[in-house]
Design a protein around this motif. Structure first.
Motif, PDB file in Angstrom:
ATOM      1  N   ASN A 252      43.160  49.728  40.074  1.00 19.67           N
ATOM      2  CA  ASN A 252      43.148  48.159  39.697  1.00 19.67           C
ATOM      3  C   ASN A 252      43.648  47.510  40.791  1.00 19.67           C
ATOM      4  OD1 ASN A 252      44.496  45.885  38.839  1.00 19.67           O
ATOM      5  ND2 ASN A 252      43.441  46.188  36.876  1.00 19.67           N
ATOM      6  N   LYS A 255      46.882  45.634  40.725  1.00 21.00           N
ATOM      7  CA  LYS A 255      47.983  46.491  40.719  1.00 21.00           C
ATOM      8  C   LYS A 255      48.218  46.942  42.198  1.00 21.00           C
ATOM      9  CE  LYS A 255      47.932  48.239  35.857  1.00 21.00           C
ATOM     10  NZ  LYS A 255      47.463  49.493  35.147  1.00 21.00           N
ATOM     11  N   ALA A 278      38.131  49.592  40.602  1.00 18.09           N
ATOM     12  CA  ALA A 278      37.199  49.519  39.480  1.00 18.09           C
ATOM     13  C   ALA A 278      36.419  48.128  39.531  1.00 18.09           C
ATOM     14  CB  ALA A 278      38.278  49.504  38.357  1.00 18.09           C
ATOM     15  N   GLU A 279      37.209  47.089  40.263  1.00 19.25           N
ATOM     16  CA  GLU A 279      36.448  45.671  39.985  1.00 19.25           C
ATOM     17  C   GLU A 279      35.149  45.354  41.099  1.00 19.25           C
ATOM     18  OE1 GLU A 279      40.788  45.382  38.699  1.00 19.25           O
ATOM     19  OE2 GLU A 279      39.682  46.255  40.351  1.00 19.25           O
ATOM     20  N   CYS A 327      48.659  52.506  39.908  1.00 22.25           N
ATOM     21  CA  CYS A 327      47.643  51.630  40.385  1.00 22.25           C
ATOM     22  C   CYS A 327      46.432  51.901  39.690  1.00 22.25           C
ATOM     23  CB  CYS A 327      47.492  51.314  41.833  1.00 22.25           C
ATOM     24  SG  CYS A 327      48.993  50.690  42.796  1.00 22.25           S
ATOM     25  N   TYR A 329      43.287  52.474  37.717  1.00 16.29           N
ATOM     26  CA  TYR A 329      42.788  51.628  36.336  1.00 16.29           C
ATOM     27  C   TYR A 329      42.549  52.410  35.280  1.00 16.29           C
ATOM     28  CZ  TYR A 329      39.280  48.554  34.279  1.00 16.29           C
ATOM     29  OH  TYR A 329      38.530  47.778  33.365  1.00 16.29           O
TER      30      TYR A 329
END
Length: 330
Positions: A252, A255, A278-279, A327, A329
């Motif tokens: 993430n 994070k 993930a983003e 961290c 996700y």
């Protein structure tokens, strides 16, 4: 200054750090009264010490001094970001930004401000200069976190006041500094007088300079591939530890940002890796040197995964890996 010489991306920023009495203000005065036709904005915590030649002074506003050579000196209001915006938006054309940290400060928050999303497209962090008073600096200073951090983050170490000590003392200091920061660029000076081309717009922050800049000095390049074995001899002598981390799930991004500023990272001096967030659909190449870090992106050519190697002193591999697990996700 010829426009062709101006950087293509963003206004260059130099951060000046160093203990009280090391000569930061003298250096700032030297830069402000320079005649290199460079329009400089200097950000300081207070004007008190800045001894601007009165003939240079054009006007004094509440938190800004304007000089006849086109330079300005600005006090940092409560918020560094605000002050930087104020300078960037000012009617005065400024080529260069210099920020002085307080003598007892850890430069990390200031460095991170310039790497933040709000500023990183507007400015380019050129280098961190660390001033050291050759007369009063002793190895016991290294027991102070702030002094240690200032040296670890410094791209260039300026050994000032060398006229007040013996050549032997200067060499001892250079050896001590190199022990803490291998491959450090150390420049000697008296009265903080140093040719400005040596310290301004040198692009030391360029990611390509990292290997020379930190633990991986020239005798150390073959360590790139097999960090478990190659590092051991060199690292154990200095108390350095190498920690690697891999996982097949994305991080993430928020994070991970928090992880970089976590206390546990204070003793990680060098890190590099490939990150999967993930983003994002892109592969992120991560480089950290001292407290400076860079994230560059490219397309994935291989299966997505996270791979990270960190080198630090007195660090717990288990703690670091646990924080990195957090961290992931979910």
């Amino acid at each position: 200054m010829d426009n062709l010489m101006l950087p293509k991306r963003g206004m260059p920023v130099t951060i000046i750090t160093g203990f009280l009495g090391s000569g930061k203000t003298t250096l700032l005065n030297h830069i402000l009264s320079n005649n290199h036709n460079l329009k400089v904005a200097v950000l300081v915590n207070e004007f008190g010490d800045i001894d601007i030649d009165s003939q240079l002074l054009v006007s004094v506003e509440e938190n800004m001094l304007s000089l006849s050579n086109g330079c300005i000196c600005c006090t940092i209001n409560d918020d560094l970001l605000d002050t930087v915006y104020q300078v960037l938006e000012s009617e005065q054309k400024v080529d260069y930004l210099i920020v002085e940290t307080t003598g007892v400060a850890d430069p990390l928050p200031i460095i991170l401000t310039f790497l933040s999303p709000e500023l990183r497209d507007l400015v380019r962090l050129d280098s961190v200069l660390t001033l050291i008073d050759a007369e009063n600096f002793t190895p016991s200073h290294f027991e102070s976190d702030a002094a240690l951090q200032q040296i670890i983050y410094g791209d260039i170490i300026l050994l000032n006041k060398i006229d007040l000590v013996t050549e032997e003392k200067v060499k001892e200091l250079e050896t001590s500094i190199s022990t803490i920061k291998q491959g450090a660029s150390i420049l000697r000076c008296e009265n903080a007088k140093i040719p400005l081309p040596l310290i301004l717009d040198i692009q030391r922050s360029n990611v390509n300079n990292y290997p020379q800049n930190e633990l991986e000095s020239s005798h150390d390049h073959h360590h790139e591939h097999d960090h478990h074995h190659d590092h051991s001899h060199h690292l154990e002598i200095d108390g350095f530890v190498s920690v690697s981390f891999e996982c097949d799930r994305p991080f993430n991004v928020d994070k991970f940002q928090n992880f970089i500023t976590d206390n546990i990272m204070a003793k990680v001096y060098r890190a590099k890796g490939i990150l999967w967030f993930a983003e994002s659909e892109l592969k992120h190449i991560f480089q950290l040197s001292g407290k400076r870090y860079d994230l560059n992106t490219e397309e994935w050519q291989t299966p997505q995964k996270n791979q990270l190697v960190m080198i630090g002193k007195d660090i717990s591999a288990d703690n670091l890996r646990a924080k990195l697990q957090e961290c992931i996700y979910r």
